[in-house]
Motif scaffolding. Structure first.
Motif, short mmCIF file in Angstrom:
data_model
loop_
_atom_site.label_atom_id
_atom_site.label_comp_id
_atom_site.label_asym_id
_atom_site.label_seq_id
_atom_site.Cartn_x
_atom_site.Cartn_y
_atom_site.Cartn_z
N LEU B 132 0.76 -1.17 -0.03
CA LEU B 132 0.07 0.07 0.20
C LEU B 132 1.08 1.36 0.05
O LEU B 132 1.79 1.26 0.71
CB LEU B 132 -0.89 0.08 1.22
N CYS B 133 0.38 2.08 -0.74
CA CYS B 133 1.08 3.57 -0.45
C CYS B 133 -0.07 4.55 -0.57
O CYS B 133 -0.99 4.57 -1.51
CB CYS B 133 1.87 3.64 -1.98
N ARG B 134 -0.19 5.36 0.20
CA ARG B 134 -1.13 6.47 0.53
C ARG B 134 -0.77 7.72 -0.13
O ARG B 134 -1.72 8.49 -0.37
CB ARG B 134 -1.17 6.83 2.13
N CYS B 135 0.64 7.88 -0.67
CA CYS B 135 0.97 9.12 -1.08
C CYS B 135 0.99 9.24 -2.64
O CYS B 135 0.62 10.20 -3.05
CB CYS B 135 2.68 9.41 -0.80
N THR B 136 1.35 8.28 -3.38
CA THR B 136 1.44 8.57 -4.82
C THR B 136 0.23 8.21 -5.75
O THR B 136 0.38 8.46 -6.70
CB THR B 136 2.81 7.55 -5.19
N GLY B 137 -0.58 7.33 -5.27
CA GLY B 137 -1.62 6.86 -6.16
C GLY B 137 -0.90 5.96 -7.12
O GLY B 137 -1.93 5.65 -8.21
S1 FES Z 1 3.39 5.86 1.54
FE1 FES Z 1 4.28 5.51 -0.57
S2 FES Z 1 5.26 7.41 -0.74
FE2 FES Z 1 4.24 7.55 1.16
#
Ligand code: FES
Ligand code: FES
Lengths: 740, 162
Positions: B132-137
């Motif tokens: 999971l990544c919450r920043c990049t989409g």
């Molecule tokens: S959670 Fe992926 S870069 Fe922040």
């Protein structure tokens, strides 16, 4: 060479890619012990006592209750209503009552289960309707943290003259920020050294402000340092004040450094989330389908304490009429108290809620009027010389019309709309395309920036570097990189000559919080002005000619430091001219400027499984000058992905004021398999008062996706959808209701 | 108690950790390899991804006893003096924002790349589906993986950190 406008590489990128960046849980101090929080088991009641049951050796565990607080027991923010630790009254089911610390984490987990609170329960209220009806009074005398009223023109007359009038009600749920790094801090506190906190946080000076009264310390005895931060999105705006205070209290009592890191479940259930909302809209149109009157009633659920609800409500209220012109506007809004953990800042800050309602309502009106949704909106867009809903004159040419056109073209909106309508019949998977038109104001609201009076500095060091000193944090959005680009351009040097100093309240001035899409636009401008101030010193000391190279500039800095001493430029915020805000009537220039956007979503709805897939997404926006295209695109795409989650998946399930699905396995955020290709287009129109000509973009991309996606689903299904998240369960109910 | 033998990033370690420790704890606490992150502790986020005998695992779900005698690769083992092409591509394409998911993402991309030099977009999506990544989409992460070895040499002056 101009660096602004180029995709220079992320400044701290390499250390992040090597696994070398130090986040708070990667840091260990000598003799450090761990801290945990023991919380109320119920939503509301009166605390009578605490029992420590046998099973652990309690004498070796550090315990802190409200009685141990050396200063004042409130978390300083807007109101003083929220205590660090419960004294007698419990107001939500995650309220901290007791803190424990010990060198052994596993022992603490056991100890937590052996604490028994004796509580006399009180009846609690869990939703806005109960709060509004004053079923119980749980906050001051009317459960209302804040309310606003905007009256412009004569709404009654407007409706009287309207040919068409439509009403609707729209609902949005809570949303968890879900940064992948949970909240965490390390604290040292004692009488001689004062208190120092290192943490995962957005706003060092918010924590600084909160810790002073907790210990009755003067400013110089409190120091807050930001560690590398694994995402914030508003979730590390005000909450770090809570966990910092708790860790500091445990350190104060134990005389040892204390680390507190929430596990995922605690982070999801106890920390702030996006405010749930209910919006009622009544809109009146003339013969030509032009808006004549807009009556909006906007309510948000603030949870048990004020925290930032008043400001979230303000932004939601000021965005509630969207990018449209209506001669008559009435807005009423309120933030209400419930016995749930306080809701707080989350990217968009109230605007995604009220804009969802408005863009859903505009879609509804267009359908009722048999109008094309794009043409209908275009017909009502605000123009130069007209007023926005909040009474702000649009003084400059704006590009929202061409942004909308561009979005229609790149997405093939009109053609697809026709095609989907024609081909959906008898299909199990139905296609739809929908749009949302909106704007987002950057920086603090009204006179907020003037009130903050932020300061930034730029300093030359004797080893030939240029340091940028601000309290604005790098939380993934690119602060370090863009500040270096702007400074490099201002001083005609290279971004690699620039060092963006880690925010530490002992070393950086207060340039305000890292919120409200203000870092690039507002603080970036301050950094440029501070750099100019530094350069002026070199000019007036005759060490540098107006026309100079990088080498000459860096040489002059060295010489100045040697001959004269410290070389530092400083600047302080001044409002752009002609920005006038009337706090009484709550009208005027709510924001220095706005970014304008149109988002389009193409979806497939499976009518057997009730699942919705976003097949493709287009985000078109005018954002001033783009400072770093790769980073800016990353901001938009990341925000859109969060918006997709907000629209379709991210449901907070409440049970007696408590989050019942506080795990990543049952609170569903988008994965690589849920996010489509997101096409980003920027229209650029440099903004004179923004750093590098920029406007804020951080929050903008959260405003559009939810209404665009639901509008697309409506097109696919031909039914009206008024609530998010539109989960499969909810969609099934809606479709059954419409006998589909 | 018999000591555990782990080979981490090519280095051999003999350890006597708490028997219930997770591989993640041993890496982070005993070996001070803090590049591997904990995002959830229950196998949902992938921030703790490492390679265990050539297979991508969530180290928060691996009891350290199961790693006895095995080879482990963590983010710290990727780059030597220079960044690897995968890391270089993440840097160029904007694949890392806050960076907390990045070590895990890199390991997932590494695992994918080992078996499949030219993954399709769908294969990349599936290969990174557990992270999971919450920043990049994700779009720029997917682009980073697609462009491994293809991005222009970076504009940075010194490519290495000595
Ligand atoms: S959670 Fe992926 S870069 Fe922040
Ligand atoms: S920490 Fe292991 S999967 Fe999240």
């Amino acid at each position: 060479m101009a660096w602004v406008g180029k995709s220079t590489l992320r400044k701290e990128g390499e250390k992040k890619l090597r696994g070398d960046a130090k986040y708070i849980d990667d840091i260990t101090l000598p003799n450090m012990i761990y801290g945990v929080t023991v919380r109320s088991p119920i939503a509301r009641g009166v605390l009578r006592g605490i029992e420590y049951l046998p099973g652990v050796n309690w004498s070796e565990i550090v315990k802190v209750t409200a009685q141990d607080i050396p200063g004042q027991n409130y978390i300083a923010l807007i109101e003083k209503d929220q205590p660090y630790l419960v004294e007698t009254n419990i107001n939500h089911p995650e309220e901290p009552i007791l803190l424990l610390a010990h060198p052994n984490k596993h022992l603490l987990e056991k100890a937590k289960t052996l604490v028994k609170f004796n509580i006399d329960p009180l009846p609690a209220i869990f939703n806005m309707a109960e709060s509004f009806a004053k079923k119980e009074i749980i906050w001051k005398d009317d459960n209302t943290f804040k309310s606003y009223a905007i009256d412009r023109g004569d709404v009654q007359a407007g409706f009287k003259n309207s040919k068409f009038i439509f009403e609707g009600t729209y609902e949005t749920g809570a949303q968890e920020q879900l940064y992948i790094e949970p909240n965490g801090v390390i604290a040292i506190a004692n009488e001689t050294e004062g208190v120092t906190v290192w943490g995962s946080l957005q706003c060092p000076y918010y924590v600084h402000k909160a810790l002073m009264p907790l210990f009755n310390f003067p400013p110089e005895k409190v120091r807050v340092v930001q560690a590398e931060t694994g995402g914030g999105f508003g979730g590390k705006e005000e909450y770090p004040s809570v966990i910092s205070g708790h860790a500091a209290l445990l350190s104060w009592k134990s005389k040892l450094p204390v680390k507190m890191i929430y596990d995922r479940m605690e982070d999801m259930s106890a920390t702030t989330k996006r405010h749930p909302s209910i919006t009622k809209i009544k809109a009146g149109f003339d013969n030509n389908k032009k808006l004549l009157a807009l009556d909006i009633d906007f309510t948000i659920d603030g949870g048990a304490y004020t925290t930032l609800s008043a400001v979230v409500l303000s932004r939601g209220t000021l965005h509630a009429a969207g990018p449209y012109y209506s001669p008559n506007v009435k807005i009423r809004s309120r933030a209400l108290a419930t016995n749930t953990p306080p809701h707080g800042a989350f990217r968009g800050f109230g605007a995604p809620q009220s804009l969802f309602a408005l863009e859903k309502h505009m879609e509804f009106c267009a359908r009722k009027l048999n109008s094309n949704p794009a043409i209908f909106r275009k017909n009502n867009l605000v123009k130069k010389g007209q007023l926005l809903g909040c009474g702000q004159w649009v003084k400059e040419e704006i590009k929202i019309g061409s942004v909308l056109e561009k979005a229609l073209t790149v997405s093939g909106f009109q053609e697809k709309r026709k095609r989907f309508l024609a081909t959906n019949k008898n299909k199990v998977i139905k296609k739809g395309i929908g749009l949302a038109v909106f704007m987002h104001g950057a920086g603090f609201t009204g006179s907020g920036e003037t009130f903050l009076s932020s300061i930034a500095s730029v300093k030359a060091t004797d080893d030939g570097k240029i340091e940028v000193l601000t309290s604005n944090t790098e939380i993934g959005q690119g602060t370090n990189t863009i500040f270096a680009q702007m400074t490099a351009d201002t001083l005609k040097i290279d971004p690699s000559d620039v060092e963006v100093v880690q925010p530490d309240t002992a070393h950086v001035p207060n340039s305000g919080p890292t919120v409200a899409s203000r870092t690039c636009m507002i603080v970036g401008k301050l950094v440029e002005q501070a750099a100019l101030d530094l350069k002026e010193k070199l000019f007036s000391s005759q060490l540098l000619n107006k026309k100079h190279t990088r080498k000459e500039f860096l040489g002059a800095c060295k010489k100045y430091i040697k001959d004269v001493g410290e070389l530092k430029g400083t600047s302080q915020y001044k409002a752009p001219p002609n920005v006038i805000w009337d706090e009484q009537r709550y009208q005027g220039d709510a924001y220095g400027t706005y970014a304008w956007a149109t988002y389009v979503a193409e979806v497939s709805v499976d009518t057997r499984s009730y699942t919705t897939t976003v097949d493709k997404f287009w985000a078109v926006q005018e954002v001033g000058k783009v400072i770093n295209p790769t980073l800016a695109k990353g901001q938009i795409i990341g925000g859109v992905a969060q918006g997709i989650g907000y629209a379709l998946y991210e449901e907070v399930v409440w049970k007696n004021g408590k989050m019942a699905n506080a795990r990543m396995s049952n609170y569903i955020m988008p994965t690589t398999l849920d996010v489509p290709d997101i096409e980003v287009h920027f229209a650029e129109m440099p903004y004179a008062y923004g750093g590098g000509g920029s406007k804020g973009i951080g929050e903008l991309p959260l405003d559009g996706p939810a209404p665009a996606i639901l509008n697309a689903m409506e097109q696919a299904l031909g039914i009206e959808l008024t609530q998010i998240p539109m989960t499969p369960e909810r969609l099934m109910a809606k479709m059954n209701e419409n006998s589909l | 108690m018999k000591k555990l033998a782990l080979t981490v990033n090519g280095k051999k370690y003999l350890l006597s950790p708490h028997p219930f420790s997770r591989l993640l704890d041993v890496l982070r606490e005993d070996l001070k390899l803090t590049g591997t992150k904990e995002g959830c502790g229950e196998g949902e986020c992938g921030a703790c991804s490492v390679m265990l005998d050539g297979k991508l695992v969530n180290s928060c779900l691996v009891p350290v006893l199961q790693a006895d005698g095995k080879q482990i690769l963590t983010v710290e083992g990727l780059a030597k003096k220079y960044l690897t092409p995968i890391q270089e591509s993440f840097l160029n394409c904007g694949g890392a924002q806050c960076g907390i998911c990045t070590p895990g993402m890199l390991m997932a991309a590494y695992a994918l790349n080992r078996n499949n030099k030219k993954p399709t977009q769908q294969e990349i999506r599936e290969g990174l589906g557990g992270n999971l990544c919450r920043c990049t989409g994700y779009c720029q992460i997917i682009e980073s993986v697609q462009k491994v070895g293809k991005t222009k040499p970076s504009t940075r002056k010194g490519k290495s950190r000595s």
